[in-house]
Design a protein around this motif. Structure first.
Motif, mmCIF file in Angstrom:
data_model
loop_
_atom_site.group_PDB
_atom_site.id
_atom_site.type_symbol
_atom_site.label_atom_id
_atom_site.label_comp_id
_atom_site.label_asym_id
_atom_site.label_seq_id
_atom_site.Cartn_x
_atom_site.Cartn_y
_atom_site.Cartn_z
ATOM 1 N N ARG A 196 0.834 -1.209 0.000
ATOM 2 C CA ARG A 196 0.000 0.000 0.000
ATOM 3 C C ARG A 196 0.865 1.254 0.000
ATOM 4 O O ARG A 196 0.646 2.172 -0.804
ATOM 5 N N ALA A 197 1.844 1.307 0.907
ATOM 6 C CA ALA A 197 2.671 2.504 1.029
ATOM 7 C C ALA A 197 3.623 2.681 -0.160
ATOM 8 O O ALA A 197 3.799 3.788 -0.663
ATOM 9 N N ARG A 198 4.195 1.574 -0.618
ATOM 10 C CA ARG A 198 5.227 1.673 -1.647
ATOM 11 C C ARG A 198 4.655 1.775 -3.059
ATOM 12 O O ARG A 198 5.189 2.503 -3.896
ATOM 13 N N HIS A 199 3.572 1.053 -3.320
ATOM 14 C CA HIS A 199 3.076 0.969 -4.694
ATOM 15 C C HIS A 199 1.749 1.689 -4.919
ATOM 16 O O HIS A 199 1.569 2.340 -5.954
ATOM 17 N N LEU A 200 0.813 1.554 -3.986
ATOM 18 C CA LEU A 200 -0.535 2.022 -4.252
ATOM 19 C C LEU A 200 -0.776 3.481 -3.897
ATOM 20 O O LEU A 200 -1.410 4.217 -4.660
ATOM 21 N N GLU A 201 -0.310 3.921 -2.735
ATOM 22 C CA GLU A 201 -0.635 5.255 -2.252
ATOM 23 C C GLU A 201 -0.314 6.368 -3.249
ATOM 24 O O GLU A 201 -1.107 7.297 -3.411
ATOM 25 N N PRO A 202 0.843 6.317 -3.962
ATOM 26 C CA PRO A 202 1.119 7.412 -4.908
ATOM 27 C C PRO A 202 0.109 7.507 -6.045
ATOM 28 O O PRO A 202 0.034 8.536 -6.720
ATOM 29 N N HIS A 203 -0.658 6.446 -6.280
ATOM 30 C CA HIS A 203 -1.587 6.420 -7.413
ATOM 31 C C HIS A 203 -3.054 6.425 -6.995
ATOM 32 O O HIS A 203 -3.930 6.624 -7.840
ATOM 33 N N LEU A 204 -3.340 6.197 -5.723
ATOM 34 C CA LEU A 204 -4.716 6.012 -5.276
ATOM 35 C C LEU A 204 -5.552 7.272 -5.447
ATOM 36 O O LEU A 204 -5.102 8.384 -5.177
ATOM 37 N N THR A 205 -6.782 7.080 -5.905
ATOM 38 C CA THR A 205 -7.771 8.147 -5.912
ATOM 39 C C THR A 205 -9.030 7.602 -5.247
ATOM 40 O O THR A 205 -9.409 6.450 -5.445
ATOM 41 N N TYR A 206 -9.671 8.441 -4.437
ATOM 42 C CA TYR A 206 -10.886 8.051 -3.723
ATOM 43 C C TYR A 206 -12.052 8.918 -4.178
ATOM 44 O O TYR A 206 -11.876 10.067 -4.555
ATOM 45 N N SER A 207 -13.227 8.333 -4.126
ATOM 46 C CA SER A 207 -14.433 9.099 -4.423
ATOM 47 C C SER A 207 -15.587 8.468 -3.667
ATOM 48 O O SER A 207 -15.503 7.347 -3.186
ATOM 49 N N GLN A 208 -16.683 9.213 -3.572
ATOM 50 C CA GLN A 208 -17.896 8.692 -2.950
ATOM 51 C C GLN A 208 -18.871 8.295 -4.049
ATOM 52 O O GLN A 208 -19.063 9.033 -5.019
ATOM 53 N N THR A 209 -19.461 7.123 -3.901
ATOM 54 C CA THR A 209 -20.420 6.642 -4.897
ATOM 55 C C THR A 209 -21.700 6.233 -4.203
ATOM 56 O O THR A 209 -21.723 5.937 -3.006
ATOM 57 N N GLN A 210 -22.753 6.165 -4.975
ATOM 58 C CA GLN A 210 -24.011 5.673 -4.449
ATOM 59 C C GLN A 210 -24.650 4.768 -5.493
ATOM 60 O O GLN A 210 -25.032 5.224 -6.572
ATOM 61 N N GLU A 211 -24.695 3.470 -5.202
ATOM 62 C CA GLU A 211 -25.278 2.532 -6.146
ATOM 63 C C GLU A 211 -26.803 2.599 -6.044
ATOM 64 O O GLU A 211 -27.354 2.872 -4.980
ATOM 65 N N PRO A 212 -27.474 2.319 -7.155
ATOM 66 C CA PRO A 212 -28.945 2.319 -7.107
ATOM 67 C C PRO A 212 -29.469 1.235 -6.191
ATOM 68 O O PRO A 212 -28.878 0.165 -6.056
ATOM 69 N N ALA A 213 -30.555 1.478 -5.544
ATOM 70 C CA ALA A 213 -31.147 0.501 -4.620
ATOM 71 C C ALA A 213 -31.741 -0.658 -5.409
ATOM 72 O O ALA A 213 -32.137 -0.508 -6.540
#
Length: 284
Positions: free
Chosen positions: A267-284
């Motif tokens: 996570r620290a070495r490979h993923l964190e420099p590229h990670l993007t987060y967002s909030q989603t809402q799937e249909p019910a």
């Protein structure tokens, strides 16, 4: 004059364009000759820019290197929903490196419409054992409605055989959804397979956080033996196996309160420099 396959230039903008020059293999041929339901897996996180060199190295190792092609497509979209106990037993067993651990998922192959319920457990000497059955009903039944009675019986039998008879399969609930695009390569000489996953996205069933890692590929080697020439080629290019689990790593990313012991380094070495987060809402 039309260029032959061997004369076509490989577009520099596409890190996997070289696969378009390879001979194709069918799903039937791959299933017959390289199903590898019991195998040794190793995973590597590779920058997309390095993929042309990886594919070239595999082709040098086996000039008969082939790519899985289904209905004219060489890149296939996957959508999986992982199921776990309410206490996240599958997650905790993986995080703590337990000998007896498991994953249960409903996998949907979006391009073909095929869907399976799959169980992965640990075999002898750290090998991975995978079993699956087709899922009935419509494609919408793949996520996130849980398991049918037929699925329950299948999953229960597989877990019983892996020393996990105590797991209550009727209590399994959807806990994580993953999506990515996969290219599968086959080396006929050794029987090894290599998968290259791009556009990896993790999300929580029913809506919530989403995490993506653009610019990275997860390369996985699947070999019948403990070591393979494929791994040695990757090692020679400076790539080393890493501990990354699409389920465990993804769940830890979206649930910061969960410890990510085994996946902190990747996570620290490979993923964190590229990670993007967002909030989603799937249909019910």
């Amino acid at each position: 004059m039309t260029a032959t396959t061997s004369e076509r230039a490989v577009p520099a903008c596409d890190p996997l364009a070289r696969i378009d020059l390879l001979e194709a293999t069918s799903l039937a041929e791959l299933t017959t000759d390289a199903a590898l339901m019991t195998r040794t897996d190793r995973k590597y996180v590779v920058p997309m820019a390095a993929l042309p060199e990886v594919v070239a190295a595999l082709q040098a190792l086996d000039p008969d290197l082939r790519v899985l092609e289904i209905d004219g497509l060489r890149r296939h979209r996957y959508d999986s929903t992982y199921l776990d106990t309410p206490e996240l037993e599958a997650y905790w067993r993986a995080a703590r490196g337990r000998r007896h651990r498991f994953k249960v998922r409903a996998r949907h192959y979006l391009d073909s419409g095929a869907a399976f319920t799959e169980v992965k457990t640990r075999g002898t000497r750290g090998s991975t054992v995978k079993a699956r059955i087709p899922r009935g009903g419509s494609a919408a039944a793949v996520v996130p409605c849980g398991l049918s009675a037929e699925d329950d019986a299948f999953v229960g039998d597989e877990l019983d055989g892996a020393g996990l008879a105590h797991v209550d399969v009727t209590a399994l609930v959807p806990t994580l959804r993953t999506g990515y695009t996969r290219t599968t390569l086959w080396l006929p000489t050794s029987g090894a397979r290599v998968t290259i996953d791009l556009d990896l996205v993790w999300s929580l069933p029913g809506g919530g956080g989403t995490a993506r890692v653009p610019g990275l590929a997860v390369v996985e080697t699947k070999s019948p033996g403990a070591r393979s020439g494929v791994d040695r080629r990757l090692w020679s290019q400076g790539h080393r196996p890493v501990r990354i689990s699409k389920y465990g790593t993804g769940l830890a990313l979206l649930h910061p309160d969960l410890p990510a012991h085994r996946w902190n380094r990747v996570r620290a070495r490979h993923l964190e420099p590229h990670l993007t987060y967002s909030q989603t809402q799937e249909p019910a």
